[in-house]
Scaffold this active site. Structure first.
Site, PDB file in Angstrom:
ATOM      1  N   THR A  95      -1.146  -7.241  -0.165  1.00  0.00           N
ATOM      2  CA  THR A  95       0.055  -6.698   0.860  1.00  0.00           C
ATOM      3  C   THR A  95       0.831  -7.880   1.431  1.00  0.00           C
ATOM      4  OG1 THR A  95      -0.625  -6.564   3.122  1.00  0.00           O
ATOM      5  CG2 THR A  95      -0.844  -4.499   0.989  1.00  0.00           C
TER       6      THR A  95
ATOM      7  N   ASN B 271       1.875   4.724   7.159  1.00  0.00           N
ATOM      8  CA  ASN B 271       0.960   4.101   7.060  1.00  0.00           C
ATOM      9  C   ASN B 271       2.181   2.624   7.111  1.00  0.00           C
ATOM     10  OD1 ASN B 271      -0.004   2.120   4.144  1.00  0.00           O
ATOM     11  ND2 ASN B 271       2.718   1.717   4.157  1.00  0.00           N
TER      12      ASN B 271
ATOM     13  N   ASP C 110      13.247   4.450  11.650  1.00  0.00           N
ATOM     14  CA  ASP C 110      12.529   3.464  12.240  1.00  0.00           C
ATOM     15  C   ASP C 110      11.011   4.445  12.518  1.00  0.00           C
ATOM     16  OD1 ASP C 110      10.709   2.271  13.698  1.00  0.00           O
ATOM     17  OD2 ASP C 110      12.718   1.884  15.172  1.00  0.00           O
TER      18      ASP C 110
ATOM     19  N   LEU D 287       0.863  -1.284   0.329  1.00  0.00           N
ATOM     20  CA  LEU D 287      -0.122  -0.209  -0.109  1.00  0.00           C
ATOM     21  C   LEU D 287       0.747   1.017  -0.350  1.00  0.00           C
ATOM     22  CD1 LEU D 287      -3.213  -1.541   2.318  1.00  0.00           C
ATOM     23  CD2 LEU D 287      -3.392  -0.068   0.304  1.00  0.00           C
TER      24      LEU D 287
ATOM     25  N   TYR E  36      -2.836  -6.605  16.258  1.00  0.00           N
ATOM     26  CA  TYR E  36      -2.893  -5.557  15.879  1.00  0.00           C
ATOM     27  C   TYR E  36      -3.907  -4.778  15.626  1.00  0.00           C
ATOM     28  CZ  TYR E  36      -2.978  -5.223  10.970  1.00  0.00           C
ATOM     29  OH  TYR E  36      -3.611  -3.862   9.522  1.00  0.00           O
TER      30      TYR E  36
ATOM     31  N   LYS F 234      -4.460  -1.177  15.218  1.00  0.00           N
ATOM     32  CA  LYS F 234      -5.380  -0.517  14.762  1.00  0.00           C
ATOM     33  C   LYS F 234      -6.402   0.789  15.200  1.00  0.00           C
ATOM     34  CE  LYS F 234      -3.016  -1.048  10.549  1.00  0.00           C
ATOM     35  NZ  LYS F 234      -2.055   0.192  10.071  1.00  0.00           N
TER      36      LYS F 234
ATOM     37  N   ASP G 107      11.090   4.074   4.330  1.00  0.00           N
ATOM     38  CA  ASP G 107      10.904   2.694   4.520  1.00  0.00           C
ATOM     39  C   ASP G 107      11.961   2.267   4.691  1.00  0.00           C
ATOM     40  OD1 ASP G 107       8.668   0.490   2.961  1.00  0.00           O
ATOM     41  OD2 ASP G 107      10.273  -0.570   3.455  1.00  0.00           O
TER      42      ASP G 107
END
Length: 314
Positions: A205, A100, A73, A19, A171, A175, A38
């Site tokens: 992904t 993201n 990071d 993404l 997770y 989120k 990244d």
């Protein structure tokens, strides 16, 4: 490269693959100068490599856009501050932050280790906070200096955070925290001209290769509803100056469908006007639950048992 983001400067975290890569390419296609961040880790957050970010930046430049790379990071507070500074120093400012970056370590709760919990919450929730905190400080300084920017933040939540997902408790918690952070940040940053929204994308992904591999499989032909690039036009519009009246929203995107989430609204209530007796709570609460909307099913939940004929037992 011209489009709805011409002249704007954006940071996209976790932009080396999936993404994030699609977002960076689309923002650049719409005219933004992009800092491609990244760390280059594996899908479970191990290792590091600058190659994914460099490949995306190279693709942007080859298409005529502007891009630089960053390997920080994002959950490192000082590194996040330096990333914001890099955008400002390289391109003269910052207008858009797309949070993201993230990874998963799927486990049932009874098998989740402390290290797995800390790692996932750190990269998702702290990573969003650290980047948002330093970008917001920059935008506040600019506003107080009489140089307000039409700034935009697009966070990344998930259906797992909104409806829950079996085997993804850590997770899902992270989120859900991002969705809550989005609501607060939208209100706090409004005086500086900053909007803050979140997306809940459904796309193919590395993070969806495991539990949702069948759903995410690429079709042999026709529209690929799980292509990550389907999500990015929504991100690009939210990043634009035109989207200045949209803030504090969570938007779910799957294929060609855009859905505005409608969660955590006040539902049925009963005010006794005094302290409740514990014995009276059950009947009152059951009556309210009967009038409330049923919750969305948790992803991966076992189907409800079929109704049995009178006299039969499951």
């Amino acid at each position: 490269m011209t489009g709805i983001l011409e002249g704007r400067v954006a940071i996209v975290t976790g932009a080396g693959r999936g993404l994030g890569r699609a977002h960076a390419l689309e923002l650049a296609r719409q005219g933004a100068a992009v800092v491609v961040n990244d760390l280059g880790t594996s899908g479970s957050g191990e290792g590091a490599s600058r190659t994914p970010a460099e490949q995306v930046a190279a693709a942007i430049r080859a298409a005529g856009g502007e891009a630089v790379t960053n390997g920080a990071d994002v959950a490192d507070f000082a590194a996040a501050e330096a990333l914001v500074a890099q955008a400002v120093e390289t391109f003269g400012g910052l207008d858009v932050l797309v949070n993201n970056a993230g990874f998963v370590r799927d486990r049932m709760l009874v098998n989740t280790s402390e290290e797995e919990w800390d790692a996932v919450v750190r990269v998702h929730l702290k990573g969003h906070f650290a980047m948002l905190r330093h970008a917001a400080a920059y935008w506040r300084r600019e506003a107080k200096a009489g140089r307000p920017r039409a700034a935009r933040v697009i966070n990344t939540s998930s259906g797992a955070g909104l409806q829950g997902s079996v085997g993804q408790g850590t997770y899902s918690a992270a989120k859900a925290g991002i969705a809550g952070l989005t609501l607060v940040a939208a209100e706090e940053l409004a005086p500086y001209g900053v909007t803050v929204n979140a997306i809940a994308p459904s796309a193919r992904t590395r993070m969806t290769d495991g539990p949702f591999a069948t759903k995410m499989a690429k079709p042999a032909d026709g529209f690929d509803a799980m292509d990550p690039a389907n999500v990015s036009p929504v991100v690009a519009w939210l990043a634009s100056a035109e989207a200045g009246d949209v803030t504090g929203r969570v938007i779910e995107i799957e294929g060609g469908q855009i859905c505005v989430e409608d969660a955590w609204r006040h539902g049925p209530a009963h005010d006794l006007g005094a302290r409740w007796d514990a014995a009276d709570v059950g009947p009152a609460l059951r009556e309210l639950l009967g009038r409330a909307a049923a919750p969305e099913p948790v992803y991966g939940a076992r189907p409800a048992p079929a109704a049995q004929p009178d006299g039969a037992r499951a």
